[in-house]
Design a protein around this motif. Structure first.
Motif, PDB file in Angstrom:
ATOM      1  N   ALA A 114       0.829  -1.207   0.000  1.00 23.16           N
ATOM      2  CA  ALA A 114       0.000   0.000   0.000  1.00 23.16           C
ATOM      3  C   ALA A 114       0.864   1.257   0.000  1.00 23.16           C
ATOM      4  CB  ALA A 114      -0.916  -0.005   1.221  1.00 23.16           C
ATOM      5  N   VAL A 115       1.949   1.236   0.775  1.00 16.49           N
ATOM      6  CA  VAL A 115       2.802   2.424   0.882  1.00 16.49           C
ATOM      7  C   VAL A 115       3.451   2.734  -0.470  1.00 16.49           C
ATOM      8  CG1 VAL A 115       4.982   3.274   1.855  1.00 16.49           C
ATOM      9  CG2 VAL A 115       3.224   2.307   3.357  1.00 16.49           C
ATOM     10  N   PHE A 116       3.958   1.697  -1.156  1.00 12.02           N
ATOM     11  CA  PHE A 116       4.637   1.981  -2.417  1.00 12.02           C
ATOM     12  C   PHE A 116       3.662   2.339  -3.541  1.00 12.02           C
ATOM     13  CE2 PHE A 116       8.279  -0.142  -0.334  1.00 12.02           C
ATOM     14  CZ  PHE A 116       9.025   1.021  -0.245  1.00 12.02           C
ATOM     15  N   GLU A 117       2.429   1.857  -3.431  1.00 12.16           N
ATOM     16  CA  GLU A 117       1.405   2.308  -4.379  1.00 12.16           C
ATOM     17  C   GLU A 117       1.263   3.835  -4.272  1.00 12.16           C
ATOM     18  OE1 GLU A 117      -3.015   0.964  -4.424  1.00 12.16           O
ATOM     19  OE2 GLU A 117      -1.726  -0.782  -4.805  1.00 12.16           O
ATOM     20  N   GLN A 118       1.217   4.312  -3.024  1.00 14.18           N
ATOM     21  CA  GLN A 118       1.094   5.751  -2.787  1.00 14.18           C
ATOM     22  C   GLN A 118       2.353   6.508  -3.242  1.00 14.18           C
ATOM     23  OE1 GLN A 118      -0.145   6.658   1.225  1.00 14.18           O
ATOM     24  NE2 GLN A 118       0.209   8.854   0.981  1.00 14.18           N
ATOM     25  N   VAL A 119       3.524   5.946  -2.928  1.00 18.50           N
ATOM     26  CA  VAL A 119       4.782   6.596  -3.312  1.00 18.50           C
ATOM     27  C   VAL A 119       4.879   6.719  -4.838  1.00 18.50           C
ATOM     28  CG1 VAL A 119       7.292   6.226  -3.439  1.00 18.50           C
ATOM     29  CG2 VAL A 119       6.098   5.995  -1.247  1.00 18.50           C
ATOM     30  N   LEU A 120       4.525   5.647  -5.548  1.00 22.45           N
ATOM     31  CA  LEU A 120       4.621   5.675  -7.012  1.00 22.45           C
ATOM     32  C   LEU A 120       3.618   6.657  -7.609  1.00 22.45           C
ATOM     33  CD1 LEU A 120       5.197   1.866  -7.616  1.00 22.45           C
ATOM     34  CD2 LEU A 120       6.842   3.702  -8.034  1.00 22.45           C
ATOM     35  N   ALA A 121       2.438   6.765  -6.981  1.00 23.99           N
ATOM     36  CA  ALA A 121       1.455   7.746  -7.452  1.00 23.99           C
ATOM     37  C   ALA A 121       1.986   9.164  -7.252  1.00 23.99           C
ATOM     38  CB  ALA A 121       0.135   7.559  -6.707  1.00 23.99           C
ATOM     39  N   MET A 122       2.664   9.401  -6.131  1.00 24.67           N
ATOM     40  CA  MET A 122       3.242  10.725  -5.865  1.00 24.67           C
ATOM     41  C   MET A 122       4.365  11.025  -6.864  1.00 24.67           C
ATOM     42  SD  MET A 122       3.277  10.493  -1.705  1.00 24.67           S
ATOM     43  CE  MET A 122       3.890  12.132  -1.265  1.00 24.67           C
ATOM     44  N   ALA A 123       5.186  10.016  -7.161  1.00 29.07           N
ATOM     45  CA  ALA A 123       6.271  10.206  -8.135  1.00 29.07           C
ATOM     46  C   ALA A 123       5.688  10.543  -9.507  1.00 29.07           C
ATOM     47  CB  ALA A 123       7.144   8.961  -8.207  1.00 29.07           C
ATOM     48  N   ALA A 124       4.591   9.869  -9.872  1.00 31.30           N
ATOM     49  CA  ALA A 124       3.955  10.122 -11.169  1.00 31.30           C
ATOM     50  C   ALA A 124       3.406  11.554 -11.211  1.00 31.30           C
ATOM     51  CB  ALA A 124       2.843   9.108 -11.401  1.00 31.30           C
ATOM     52  N   LYS A 125       2.856  11.992 -10.084  1.00 32.29           N
ATOM     53  CA  LYS A 125       2.304  13.351  -9.989  1.00 32.29           C
ATOM     54  C   LYS A 125       3.430  14.376 -10.204  1.00 32.29           C
ATOM     55  CE  LYS A 125      -1.410  14.752  -6.943  1.00 32.29           C
ATOM     56  NZ  LYS A 125      -1.846  14.704  -5.546  1.00 32.29           N
ATOM     57  N   LEU A 126       4.584  14.124  -9.596  1.00 27.90           N
ATOM     58  CA  LEU A 126       5.719  15.041  -9.759  1.00 27.90           C
ATOM     59  C   LEU A 126       6.205  15.039 -11.209  1.00 27.90           C
ATOM     60  CD1 LEU A 126       7.732  14.399  -6.468  1.00 27.90           C
ATOM     61  CD2 LEU A 126       6.759  16.582  -7.203  1.00 27.90           C
ATOM     62  N   ARG A 127       6.264  13.832 -11.799  1.00 25.86           N
ATOM     63  CA  ARG A 127       6.684  13.748 -13.213  1.00 25.86           C
ATOM     64  C   ARG A 127       5.742  14.563 -14.093  1.00 25.86           C
ATOM     65  NH1 ARG A 127       8.265   8.019 -13.297  1.00 25.86           N
ATOM     66  NH2 ARG A 127       6.151   7.579 -13.947  1.00 25.86           N
ATOM     67  N   ALA A 128       4.451  14.493 -13.768  1.00 23.87           N
ATOM     68  CA  ALA A 128       3.443  15.189 -14.582  1.00 23.87           C
ATOM     69  C   ALA A 128       3.608  16.709 -14.523  1.00 23.87           C
ATOM     70  CB  ALA A 128       2.044  14.790 -14.121  1.00 23.87           C
ATOM     71  N   THR A 129       4.283  17.220 -13.490  1.00 23.59           N
ATOM     72  CA  THR A 129       4.507  18.670 -13.428  1.00 23.59           C
ATOM     73  C   THR A 129       5.633  19.097 -14.362  1.00 23.59           C
ATOM     74  OG1 THR A 129       6.156  18.569 -11.659  1.00 23.59           O
ATOM     75  CG2 THR A 129       3.844  18.728 -10.963  1.00 23.59           C
ATOM     76  N   GLY A 130       6.340  18.111 -14.941  1.00 25.07           N
ATOM     77  CA  GLY A 130       7.386  18.438 -15.910  1.00 25.07           C
ATOM     78  C   GLY A 130       8.789  18.514 -15.334  1.00 25.07           C
ATOM     79  N   VAL A 131       8.947  18.236 -14.025  1.00 27.08           N
ATOM     80  CA  VAL A 131      10.300  18.343 -13.449  1.00 27.08           C
ATOM     81  C   VAL A 131      11.185  17.151 -13.804  1.00 27.08           C
ATOM     82  CG1 VAL A 131       9.663  19.845 -11.519  1.00 27.08           C
ATOM     83  CG2 VAL A 131       9.583  17.353 -11.221  1.00 27.08           C
ATOM     84  N   ALA A 132      10.561  16.041 -14.227  1.00 24.76           N
ATOM     85  CA  ALA A 132      11.359  14.861 -14.592  1.00 24.76           C
ATOM     86  C   ALA A 132      10.589  14.018 -15.591  1.00 24.76           C
ATOM     87  CB  ALA A 132      11.659  14.021 -13.349  1.00 24.76           C
ATOM     88  N   GLU A 133      11.319  13.444 -16.540  1.00 23.15           N
ATOM     89  CA  GLU A 133      10.678  12.480 -17.446  1.00 23.15           C
ATOM     90  C   GLU A 133      10.786  11.083 -16.869  1.00 23.15           C
ATOM     91  OE1 GLU A 133      12.226  12.894 -21.395  1.00 23.15           O
ATOM     92  OE2 GLU A 133      11.643  15.001 -21.472  1.00 23.15           O
ATOM     93  N   GLY A 134      11.947  10.788 -16.344  1.00 19.54           N
ATOM     94  CA  GLY A 134      12.182   9.507 -15.685  1.00 19.54           C
ATOM     95  C   GLY A 134      13.222   9.737 -14.616  1.00 19.54           C
ATOM     96  N   PHE A 135      13.658   8.651 -13.961  1.00 20.39           N
ATOM     97  CA  PHE A 135      14.622   8.821 -12.876  1.00 20.39           C
ATOM     98  C   PHE A 135      15.891   8.016 -13.152  1.00 20.39           C
ATOM     99  CE2 PHE A 135      10.377   9.411 -11.009  1.00 20.39           C
ATOM    100  CZ  PHE A 135      10.511  10.754 -10.674  1.00 20.39           C
TER     101      PHE A 135
END
Ligand SMILES: [Zn+2]
Length: 290
Positions: A114-135
């Motif tokens: 459950a925790v990593f589901e949330q973490v990955l959703a947050m990472a996707a949200k940050l990517r969507a702001t344009g600060v990163a395409e991938g890591f």
């Protein structure tokens, strides 16, 4: 990009560029124990990997001016700080400047899936702001002991369901980049060493008091983890024989007296029984002491 340094010299050069920003070959040469020709070979190899790029002409030190080199501006790293009751996710560039940051409440006891589901959703949200395409890499802190080479939590007292969960392997697959997992207070100590109060010292302890109590031990500039990764896990050292019961099931642990909730409970008791007018005032206005 999944390029990695091929040897210890390249890793050292990358660290110097991370901590010192753009630098000339000559300045780097002053800081590493390499002949001029060997340094040139390693820098050229790093340029080929794309991890570093040429960046303008360096100031002249006599003779031909050389190019500054710097870490590739497109490199992106994901930092994840899992706490007992909240999680922070941040994107940085290679020089560790924060480009985007999110924080959300979370209950670590819900378990790693459950925790990593949330973490990955947050990472996707940050990517969507344009600060990163991938890591290109990710660092993850968890509030318990970690077997560092494998990136696996080991019997973490406040993280039921996490014992032995392959955090490093699972996240590395999900993110498609190398992942490093460590105890959160070890990472906090490294942060203080990189850009905080411990920049000029090589031996220090970093103590964190939150839901639990942890300690990062730095000896000779390196984090000391111990064989099982629990060297700094001081929260359940017994400080009072037959003392207060602790959440771990034992009695008299350091955490039973000095964790955030233990301190809040003592403060509330002092407010209610008249030992502290100051705390009583705060309790009355806020309704709760934390
Ligand atoms: Zn305990």
């Amino acid at each position: 990009m999944t390029a990695r340094p091929a040897n210890a010299h390249q890793a050292r050069l990358l660290r110097l560029l991370r901590d010192g920003g753009p630098n000339s070959r000559a300045q780097l040469g002053d800081q590493v124990d390499l002949s001029r020709s060997k340094l040139a070979v390693e820098v050229d190899r790093l340029l080929e990997t794309g991890l570093v790029v040429a960046d303008g002409l360096a100031a002249s030190r006599g003779g031909r001016r050389s190019h500054n080199i710097r870490l590739a501006p497109g490199l992106r790293f994901l930092g994840v700080d899992i706490g007992a009751t909240s999680v922070d996710v941040a994107v940085t560039n290679a020089e560790l400047e924060i480009l985007g940051h999110l924080t959300q409440p979370l209950d670590v006891r819900e378990g790693p899936v459950a925790v990593f589901e949330q973490v990955l959703a947050m990472a996707a949200k940050l990517r969507a702001t344009g600060v990163a395409e991938g890591f290109d890499g990710s660092g993850v802190g968890v509030p318990g002991p970690v077997r560092f080479p494998e990136g696996v939590p080991v019997a973490p007292p406040i993280m039921p369901g996490w014992d032995g969960f392959p955090v490093r392997e699972v996240l590395s697959q999900e993110l498609g980049c190398p992942v490093m997992v460590d105890n959160d207070v070890n990472l906090m100590a490294m942060g203080e060493q990189h850009a905080g109060v411990a920049r000029s010292v090589r031996d220090f302890l970093c103590v964190k008091i939150g839901t639990g109590i942890g300690c990062g031990i730095v000896v000779g500039g390196d984090v000391h983890r111990g064989t099982t990764g629990s060297a700094g896990d001081i929260g359940h050292i017994r400080v009072e024989p037959d003392g207060r019961p602790c959440a771990c099931g034992n009695r008299g642990c350091l955490e039973a007296y000095f964790s955030g909730s233990a301190l809040a409970r003592d403060a509330e008791a002092a407010a209610r029984d008249g030992r502290s007018g100051e705390l009583a005032g705060r309790l009355e206005s806020a309704g709760v002491l934390s």
